[in-house]
Design a protein around this motif. Structure first.
Motif, PDB file in Angstrom:
ATOM      1  N   PRO A   1      10.635  41.854 -29.759  1.00 28.10           N
ATOM      2  CA  PRO A   1      10.197  43.242 -29.533  1.00 28.10           C
ATOM      3  C   PRO A   1       8.737  43.505 -29.932  1.00 28.10           C
ATOM      4  N   LEU A   2       8.274  42.881 -31.030  1.00 25.90           N
ATOM      5  CA  LEU A   2       6.868  43.060 -31.418  1.00 25.90           C
ATOM      6  C   LEU A   2       5.933  42.462 -30.367  1.00 25.90           C
ATOM      7  N   GLY A   3       6.301  41.304 -29.845  1.00 21.19           N
ATOM      8  CA  GLY A   3       5.505  40.693 -28.782  1.00 21.19           C
ATOM      9  C   GLY A   3       5.464  41.568 -27.549  1.00 21.19           C
ATOM     10  N   ILE A   4       6.610  42.138 -27.197  1.00 23.70           N
ATOM     11  CA  ILE A   4       6.671  43.027 -26.035  1.00 23.70           C
ATOM     12  C   ILE A   4       5.790  44.251 -26.261  1.00 23.70           C
ATOM     13  N   LEU A   5       5.871  44.835 -27.443  1.00 22.76           N
ATOM     14  CA  LEU A   5       5.033  46.008 -27.747  1.00 22.76           C
ATOM     15  C   LEU A   5       3.544  45.684 -27.634  1.00 22.76           C
ATOM     16  N   LEU A   6       3.147  44.533 -28.155  1.00 27.43           N
ATOM     17  CA  LEU A   6       1.741  44.142 -28.104  1.00 27.43           C
ATOM     18  C   LEU A   6       1.275  43.947 -26.665  1.00 27.43           C
ATOM     19  N   VAL A   7       2.068  43.245 -25.878  1.00 33.90           N
ATOM     20  CA  VAL A   7       1.684  43.004 -24.485  1.00 33.90           C
ATOM     21  C   VAL A   7       1.638  44.322 -23.713  1.00 33.90           C
ATOM     22  N   ARG A   8       2.583  45.205 -23.972  1.00 32.57           N
ATOM     23  CA  ARG A   8       2.595  46.502 -23.276  1.00 32.57           C
ATOM     24  C   ARG A   8       1.326  47.288 -23.537  1.00 32.57           C
ATOM     25  N   ARG A   9       0.768  47.160 -24.737  1.00 36.01           N
ATOM     26  CA  ARG A   9      -0.490  47.866 -25.052  1.00 36.01           C
ATOM     27  C   ARG A   9      -1.687  47.276 -24.300  1.00 36.01           C
ATOM     28  N   LEU A  10      -1.588  46.013 -23.908  1.00 37.33           N
ATOM     29  CA  LEU A  10      -2.705  45.338 -23.243  1.00 37.33           C
ATOM     30  C   LEU A  10      -2.696  45.503 -21.722  1.00 37.33           C
ATOM     31  N   ILE A  11      -1.558  45.935 -21.181  1.00 38.19           N
ATOM     32  CA  ILE A  11      -1.421  46.072 -19.734  1.00 38.19           C
ATOM     33  C   ILE A  11      -1.675  47.529 -19.347  1.00 38.19           C
ATOM     34  N   PRO A  12      -2.483  47.767 -18.300  1.00 38.30           N
ATOM     35  CA  PRO A  12      -2.706  49.142 -17.850  1.00 38.30           C
ATOM     36  C   PRO A  12      -1.373  49.826 -17.522  1.00 38.30           C
ATOM     37  N   PRO A  13      -1.184  51.087 -17.948  1.00 42.11           N
ATOM     38  CA  PRO A  13       0.102  51.772 -17.762  1.00 42.11           C
ATOM     39  C   PRO A  13       0.607  51.806 -16.322  1.00 42.11           C
ATOM     40  N   ALA A  14      -0.287  52.038 -15.359  1.00 42.10           N
ATOM     41  CA  ALA A  14       0.144  52.102 -13.961  1.00 42.10           C
ATOM     42  C   ALA A  14       0.683  50.751 -13.495  1.00 42.10           C
ATOM     43  N   VAL A  15       0.032  49.681 -13.917  1.00 40.13           N
ATOM     44  CA  VAL A  15       0.477  48.333 -13.556  1.00 40.13           C
ATOM     45  C   VAL A  15       1.823  48.037 -14.212  1.00 40.13           C
ATOM     46  N   LEU A  16       1.981  48.410 -15.468  1.00 35.74           N
ATOM     47  CA  LEU A  16       3.237  48.177 -16.178  1.00 35.74           C
ATOM     48  C   LEU A  16       4.385  48.946 -15.524  1.00 35.74           C
ATOM     49  N   ASP A  17       4.132  50.194 -15.130  1.00 39.99           N
ATOM     50  CA  ASP A  17       5.165  50.977 -14.433  1.00 39.99           C
ATOM     51  C   ASP A  17       5.573  50.305 -13.128  1.00 39.99           C
ATOM     52  N   GLU A  18       4.584  49.796 -12.392  1.00 42.51           N
ATOM     53  CA  GLU A  18       4.862  49.101 -11.139  1.00 42.51           C
ATOM     54  C   GLU A  18       5.708  47.845 -11.391  1.00 42.51           C
ATOM     55  N   CYS A  19       5.369  47.104 -12.416  1.00 41.25           N
ATOM     56  CA  CYS A  19       6.108  45.879 -12.744  1.00 41.25           C
ATOM     57  C   CYS A  19       7.524  46.191 -13.212  1.00 41.25           C
ATOM     58  N   ARG A  20       7.685  47.257 -13.982  1.00 42.66           N
ATOM     59  CA  ARG A  20       9.028  47.664 -14.412  1.00 42.66           C
ATOM     60  C   ARG A  20       9.900  48.041 -13.228  1.00 42.66           C
ATOM     61  N   GLU A  21       9.329  48.799 -12.309  1.00 41.62           N
ATOM     62  CA  GLU A  21      10.091  49.204 -11.120  1.00 41.62           C
ATOM     63  C   GLU A  21      10.501  47.988 -10.303  1.00 41.62           C
ATOM     64  N   ARG A  22       9.588  47.075 -10.139  1.00 41.97           N
ATOM     65  CA  ARG A  22       9.905  45.842  -9.400  1.00 41.97           C
ATOM     66  C   ARG A  22      10.982  45.031 -10.119  1.00 41.97           C
ATOM     67  N   ALA A  23      10.918  44.998 -11.453  1.00 33.76           N
ATOM     68  CA  ALA A  23      11.933  44.286 -12.237  1.00 33.76           C
ATOM     69  C   ALA A  23      13.302  44.932 -12.063  1.00 33.76           C
ATOM     70  N   ARG A  24      13.348  46.256 -12.035  1.00 32.94           N
ATOM     71  CA  ARG A  24      14.631  46.958 -11.834  1.00 32.94           C
ATOM     72  C   ARG A  24      15.192  46.673 -10.444  1.00 32.94           C
ATOM     73  N   GLN A  25      14.317  46.672  -9.434  1.00 30.98           N
ATOM     74  CA  GLN A  25      14.757  46.412  -8.065  1.00 30.98           C
ATOM     75  C   GLN A  25      15.293  44.993  -7.918  1.00 30.98           C
ATOM     76  N   GLU A  26      14.641  44.055  -8.584  1.00 30.80           N
ATOM     77  CA  GLU A  26      15.039  42.654  -8.449  1.00 30.80           C
ATOM     78  C   GLU A  26      16.217  42.286  -9.347  1.00 30.80           C
ATOM     79  N   ALA A  27      16.551  43.153 -10.309  1.00 32.54           N
ATOM     80  CA  ALA A  27      17.604  42.834 -11.279  1.00 32.54           C
ATOM     81  C   ALA A  27      18.937  42.595 -10.595  1.00 32.54           C
ATOM     82  N   HIS A  28      19.255  43.384  -9.605  1.00 32.14           N
ATOM     83  CA  HIS A  28      20.549  43.193  -8.948  1.00 32.14           C
ATOM     84  C   HIS A  28      20.535  42.006  -7.989  1.00 32.14           C
ATOM     85  N   LEU A  29      19.351  41.533  -7.623  1.00 29.08           N
ATOM     86  CA  LEU A  29      19.241  40.373  -6.742  1.00 29.08           C
ATOM     87  C   LEU A  29      19.253  39.061  -7.505  1.00 29.08           C
ATOM     88  N   ARG A  30      18.900  39.138  -8.805  1.00 30.52           N
ATOM     89  CA  ARG A  30      18.780  37.940  -9.636  1.00 30.52           C
ATOM     90  C   ARG A  30      20.136  37.362  -9.986  1.00 30.52           C
TER      91      ARG A  30
END
Length: 125
Positions: A66-95
């Motif tokens: 979780p600390l690693g995730i928090l650190l990386v989240r601070r380094l990624i632009p928020p709009a890009v992170l939101d886009e990646c999260r949405e893509r991860a949610r969409q692909e979750a049921h396909l994985r």
């Protein structure tokens, strides 16, 4: 119990989002590098502190990831992170379980251990 399941699902989505972010062109190189390290550690069967050690064995998974995730989240632009999260949610049921990725990680750790053993033998003799 349902709360724990939801948190585990959320953690899986975050790890998947970081994996996607590591390949996104809008993410700085240093954030990509750290994202790869965090994802690899989260998916790796080998831990910094082995799980069989009481309390401490699980503590690294509950704290370091979780600390690693928090650190990386601070380094990624928020709009890009939101886009990646949405893509991860969409692909979750396909994985499905990716045994190939697991085999690659285990192979890399085995090769690292083999290289370490060879190096130690060279040092001893």
């Amino acid at each position: 119990m349902e709360r724990w399941r939801q948190q585990v699902r959320q953690l899986k989505t975050e790890v998947a989002a970081l994996f996607i972010a590591a390949r996104h062109p809008g993410v700085p190189w240093y954030a990509k590098l750290l994202a790869v390290v965090v994802v690899a550690y989260a998916l790796s069967p080998v831990d910094l502190i082995p799980d069989f050690i009481p309390v401490l064995g699980l503590l690294d998974d509950l704290v370091l990831v979780p600390l690693g995730i928090l650190l990386v989240r601070r380094l990624i632009p928020p709009a890009v992170l939101d886009e990646c999260r949405e893509r991860a949610r969409q692909e979750a049921h396909l994985r499905k379980k990716n045994w190939v990725a697991g085999a690659v990680i285990i192979t890399l750790w085995a090769l690292l251990a083999l290289l370490l053993v060879r190096w130690l033998r060279l040092q001893a003799g």
